[in-house]
Motif scaffolding. Structure first.
Motif, PDB file in Angstrom:
ATOM      1  N   LEU A   5       0.968  -1.151  -0.112  1.00 19.19           N
ATOM      2  CA  LEU A   5      -0.086  -0.008   0.077  1.00 19.19           C
ATOM      3  C   LEU A   5       0.988   1.204   0.080  1.00 19.19           C
ATOM      4  CD1 LEU A   5      -3.018   0.980   0.214  1.00 19.19           C
ATOM      5  CD2 LEU A   5      -2.633   1.118   2.537  1.00 19.19           C
ATOM      6  N   LEU A   6       0.823   2.168  -0.981  1.00 19.32           N
ATOM      7  CA  LEU A   6       1.698   3.278  -1.262  1.00 19.32           C
ATOM      8  C   LEU A   6       0.706   4.457  -0.972  1.00 19.32           C
ATOM      9  CD1 LEU A   6       2.991   2.387  -4.743  1.00 19.32           C
ATOM     10  CD2 LEU A   6       3.874   1.759  -2.600  1.00 19.32           C
ATOM     11  N   ASP A 210       2.985  -8.957  -4.040  1.00 18.72           N
ATOM     12  CA  ASP A 210       2.198  -9.520  -5.131  1.00 18.72           C
ATOM     13  C   ASP A 210       1.414  -8.315  -5.854  1.00 18.72           C
ATOM     14  OD1 ASP A 210       2.759 -12.000  -4.441  1.00 18.72           O
ATOM     15  OD2 ASP A 210       1.141 -12.027  -3.007  1.00 18.72           O
ATOM     16  N   LEU A 211       0.906  -7.103  -5.361  1.00 23.20           N
ATOM     17  CA  LEU A 211       0.226  -6.145  -5.946  1.00 23.20           C
ATOM     18  C   LEU A 211       0.598  -4.748  -5.168  1.00 23.20           C
ATOM     19  CD1 LEU A 211      -2.195  -5.103  -7.605  1.00 23.20           C
ATOM     20  CD2 LEU A 211      -3.594  -5.525  -5.714  1.00 23.20           C
ATOM     21  N   CYS A 212       0.654  -3.648  -6.108  1.00 17.39           N
ATOM     22  CA  CYS A 212       1.233  -2.451  -5.496  1.00 17.39           C
ATOM     23  C   CYS A 212      -0.282  -1.488  -5.496  1.00 17.39           C
ATOM     24  CB  CYS A 212       2.102  -1.835  -6.179  1.00 17.39           C
ATOM     25  SG  CYS A 212       3.997  -2.211  -5.928  1.00 17.39           S
ATOM     26  N   HIS A 213      -0.635  -1.137  -4.263  1.00 12.94           N
ATOM     27  CA  HIS A 213      -1.912  -0.381  -4.397  1.00 12.94           C
ATOM     28  C   HIS A 213      -1.325   1.182  -4.144  1.00 12.94           C
ATOM     29  CE1 HIS A 213      -6.394   0.287  -3.171  1.00 12.94           C
ATOM     30  NE2 HIS A 213      -6.100   0.874  -4.009  1.00 12.94           N
ATOM     31  N   VAL A 233       5.456  -6.287 -10.924  1.00 10.37           N
ATOM     32  CA  VAL A 233       4.258  -6.147  -9.920  1.00 10.37           C
ATOM     33  C   VAL A 233       3.220  -5.270 -10.488  1.00 10.37           C
ATOM     34  CG1 VAL A 233       3.588  -5.334  -7.545  1.00 10.37           C
ATOM     35  CG2 VAL A 233       6.051  -6.458  -8.059  1.00 10.37           C
ATOM     36  N   PRO A 234       2.133  -5.799 -10.438  1.00  8.29           N
ATOM     37  CA  PRO A 234       0.950  -5.181 -11.136  1.00  8.29           C
ATOM     38  C   PRO A 234       0.710  -3.926 -10.167  1.00  8.29           C
ATOM     39  CG  PRO A 234       0.109  -7.210 -10.244  1.00  8.29           C
ATOM     40  CD  PRO A 234       1.640  -7.346 -10.200  1.00  8.29           C
ATOM     41  N   LEU A 235       0.124  -2.854 -10.855  1.00  5.49           N
ATOM     42  CA  LEU A 235      -0.425  -1.481 -10.028  1.00  5.49           C
ATOM     43  C   LEU A 235      -1.698  -1.016 -10.135  1.00  5.49           C
ATOM     44  CD1 LEU A 235       0.482   1.042  -8.684  1.00  5.49           C
ATOM     45  CD2 LEU A 235       1.350   1.943 -11.132  1.00  5.49           C
ATOM     46  N   LEU A 236      -2.133  -0.767  -9.076  1.00  9.15           N
ATOM     47  CA  LEU A 236      -3.521  -0.363  -8.800  1.00  9.15           C
ATOM     48  C   LEU A 236      -3.695   0.968  -8.226  1.00  9.15           C
ATOM     49  CD1 LEU A 236      -6.866  -0.695  -8.422  1.00  9.15           C
ATOM     50  CD2 LEU A 236      -6.333  -1.732  -6.394  1.00  9.15           C
ATOM     51  N   VAL A 237      -4.183   2.183  -8.894  1.00  9.91           N
ATOM     52  CA  VAL A 237      -4.118   3.525  -8.616  1.00  9.91           C
ATOM     53  C   VAL A 237      -5.776   3.748  -8.058  1.00  9.91           C
ATOM     54  CG1 VAL A 237      -3.726   5.778  -9.210  1.00  9.91           C
ATOM     55  CG2 VAL A 237      -2.411   3.960 -10.066  1.00  9.91           C
TER      56      VAL A 237
END
Length: 642
Positions: A5-6, A210-213, A233-237
């Protein structure tokens, strides 16, 4: 699965815009592990400390976007060699690295200064290619050499920016930049690009998720861009307010000249377009934000609208009761600042008072931070006393003014729900608004609303309230009078508003949406297998990985992935030996018949059930000013990343 979580200026700090939403997301999805990567905007947030974190938060890494007065950087994300990476003092770059740095800065500066060739709808074009070339080139150089903090503020950077601003194809405003402007822009550019110099880009940090949010766009999404480029790594914004729009609104108040503001606007526009291009899914808090994202280059096929979840339980007692709170009373709730346009509300209430002599207006709120908001509150009080002089001086009725400025928390109005219960109609008079939280709260309370057509107001109301044009006191007054004179219509609209809010704006619907998005992204993410687990055609070999490989202990000895390769944390054999050693004590407890205490991760589609013996998450690192949290059990003891 393991989620990185970013955040930018919010969670896990005790203060911040996105703190509450991120906290609800992390606590509402305990089946996942969360690694927090936080960028702090000010020293005030660092001094306030952290919120109490749940046990399935494995790791917290922090880094500042602000520079203290002594000019040094602090935080768990900075590199030890950061202060020595300069050009012209200390340990400098070699000749080859200096040429690489100059070429990447030149490409970035050219893209920022010359944006006429790019498509305004998609952001694509020669300028976009130069921007990505410069951005990722600087990221790779920073990863190899330890950082670019002082290099981006060097004389070389300033000269390159000056040459790019004076080249053909740049705008007149950019060409008018002076040396002072270039120095100021170089300093701001270094601050925004500071995430490139962090030590988060390895197999133990962002490479292990596994996933960057990214909880917002802009600088918070930069680590996600690099995690995708370096590790796939897949990115979700997720954006509840567009960062580029925020920059445009705050630009006139910035202490910079017009050339610096123009350069920063070009940079943020290019960065937003690149973030939207690389994100697998972009979620918007409302349709208003979604349209902004499309304008900045987001693909509509990759967008989702997920409304921010709000706790409805605190307003349930008010919403389930009958309308007993002052049928002739109008209520306004919010922060008192010029954007809320209380001046127009007071002028409209003067018309309401002439039509309905018993009407009252109760304003609940406090001034926002800053001298401007304090001055605005004083101006509103003076205007109220001027519009209603007889009532204020005691010459009318009981000597009580029909307009009151109150704060929530006193004996008469102890909490927010009581404020909405104090009236029969809730009013919103803003001229600038994003997602109207006060309207949703009043809808939870079953109150009819009168609001101005700004931001996402129409989308939130959806036909359950009256909407008028902004800056129109007469239209605002007519709508209020119509509801005050019609109690049946007021009750009908209030009931419909509450039903709509419970359907669309609760925490449960928000968590359900992101739970599905996480699984959707992971189901499409490629699995990187070890070389000995695939055949000559790259297909997985049957029984190449034994079933006991999922258990930690002396049964197996998993090898770490090769450099540059990445294995998801939920894939077979992806757990490192160090983590297996830390949890050996837990395996002994399970073998003796004692229940384990490690939380389970949610399995990815197609990977099968995850056994109960999943590794315990790393404890949150102790922090100088943050709360210290005890581990869940002895198997969780271990040094996390500071």
């Amino acid at each position: 699965m393991r989620i990185g979580l970013l955040t930018d200026g919010g969670y896990p700090y005790a203060t911040g815009e996105s703190r509450l939403w991120c906290d609800r997301l992390v606590r509402g999805l305990p089946q996942h592990e969360f690694d927090l990567f936080a960028l702090s905007r000010s020293a005030h947030q660092e001094d306030q400390g952290w919120v109490r974190l749940p046990h399935h938060v494995s790791r917290v890494r922090t880094a500042p976007l602000w520079t203290p007065e002594d000019g040094t950087l602090r935080g768990s994300g900075e590199r030890g060699l950061l202060a020595r990476l300069v050009t012209g003092g200390g340990v400098s770059f070699g000749r080859r690295d200096r040429r690489r740095f100059a070429a990447h800065v030149k490409a970035l500066a050219t893209a920022i200064c010359a944006t006429e060739d790019a498509d305004p709808a998609t952001g694509e074009g020669p300028g976009a290619e130069l921007f990505t070339e410069g951005l990722y080139g600087l990221a790779e150089l920073a990863r190899e050499r330890g950082g670019l903090h002082l290099a981006l503020r060097s004389e070389t950077t300033v000269r390159i920016l000056e040459a790019a601003a004076r080249a053909r194809g740049t705008g007149r405003t950019v060409q008018s930049a002076t040396v002072v402007d270039h120095l100021a822009f170089a300093a701001e550019l270094e601050r925004v690009l500071r995430p490139l110099s962090l030590d988060w880009y390895d197999q133990e940090s962002l490479g292990a998720v596994d996933l960057c949010h990214a909880a917002s766009g802009g600088a918070a999404a930069l680590p996600g861009l690099l995690a995708k480029r370096f590790f796939g790594v897949p990115l979700l914004v997720t954006e509840h307010g567009v960062q580029l729009r925020t920059h445009y609104l705050s630009a006139p108040d910035a202490p910079f000249g017009a050339p610096v503001r123009a350069l920063l606007a070009n940079f943020h526009a290019q960065l937003a377009a690149e973030v939207y291009r690389q994100a697998a899914i972009v979620t918007a808090g409302n349709t208003h934000v979604r349209r902004w994202q499309q304008r900045c280059g987001a693909d509509p096929a990759e967008q989702r609208t997920v409304y921010p979840g709000m706790a409805a339980e605190r307003f349930s007692p008010v919403g389930e009761d009958d309308d007993a709170g002052g049928p002739d009373t109008l209520v306004w709730v919010g922060r008192i600042e010029p954007a809320k346009d209380l001046i127009a509300l007071l002028q409209a209430f003067a018309e309401v008072r002439r039509a309905e002599p018993d009407a009252r207006l109760r304003i609940f709120g406090a001034p926002a931070e800053g001298d401007e908001a304090t001055t605005y509150l004083a101006h509103c009080r003076a205007l109220a006393a001027q519009l209603f002089p007889d009532e204020a001086t005691g010459a009318h009725a009981e000597g009580v003014s029909p307009v009151t400025f109150e704060e929530i928390g006193g004996p008469e109005v102890p909490d927010l729900a009581e404020a909405y219960a104090a009236g029969g109609v809730t009013v919103l008079s803003s001229v600038v608004e994003g997602f109207p939280i006060s309207l949703v709260e009043s809808m939870f309370c079953g109150r009819a609303t009168v609001s101005t057509d700004v931001g996402a107001v129409v989308e939130v109301i959806g036909g359950t309230g009256l909407v008028v044009p902004p800056r129109n006191p007469r239209a605002l007054a007519d709508a209020c009078i119509a509801l005050l004179r019609d109690p049946e219509r007021r009750a009908r609209l209030g009931a419909a508003a509450r039903a709509r809010a419970l359907e669309l704006f609760t925490v449960e619907q928000n968590l359900a949406a992101f739970r599905g998005i996480y699984l959707e992204l992971i189901s499409h993410a490629p699995v990187r297998r070890e070389a000995d687990a695939v055949d000559a055609d790259g297909e997985p070999l049957l029984f190449a990985t034994p079933a006991e490989a999922r258990l930690l202990g002396h049964w197996t000895q998993p090898q770490p992935p090769a450099t540059g390769a990445r294995s998801p944390s939920w894939a077979a054999g992806a757990e490192p030996e160090e983590e297996a050693a830390e949890c050996a004590g837990e395996l002994e407890q399970v073998a003796a018949g004692q229940p384990g205490c490690s939380p389970q991760r949610e399995p990815a589609p197609g990977t099968g059930p995850v056994p109960a013996l999943s590794p315990a998450p790393e404890p949150v690192a102790a922090r100088r000013s943050g709360p210290v949290r005890e581990p869940a059990c002895v198997c969780g003891l271990g040094d996390g990343d500071a």
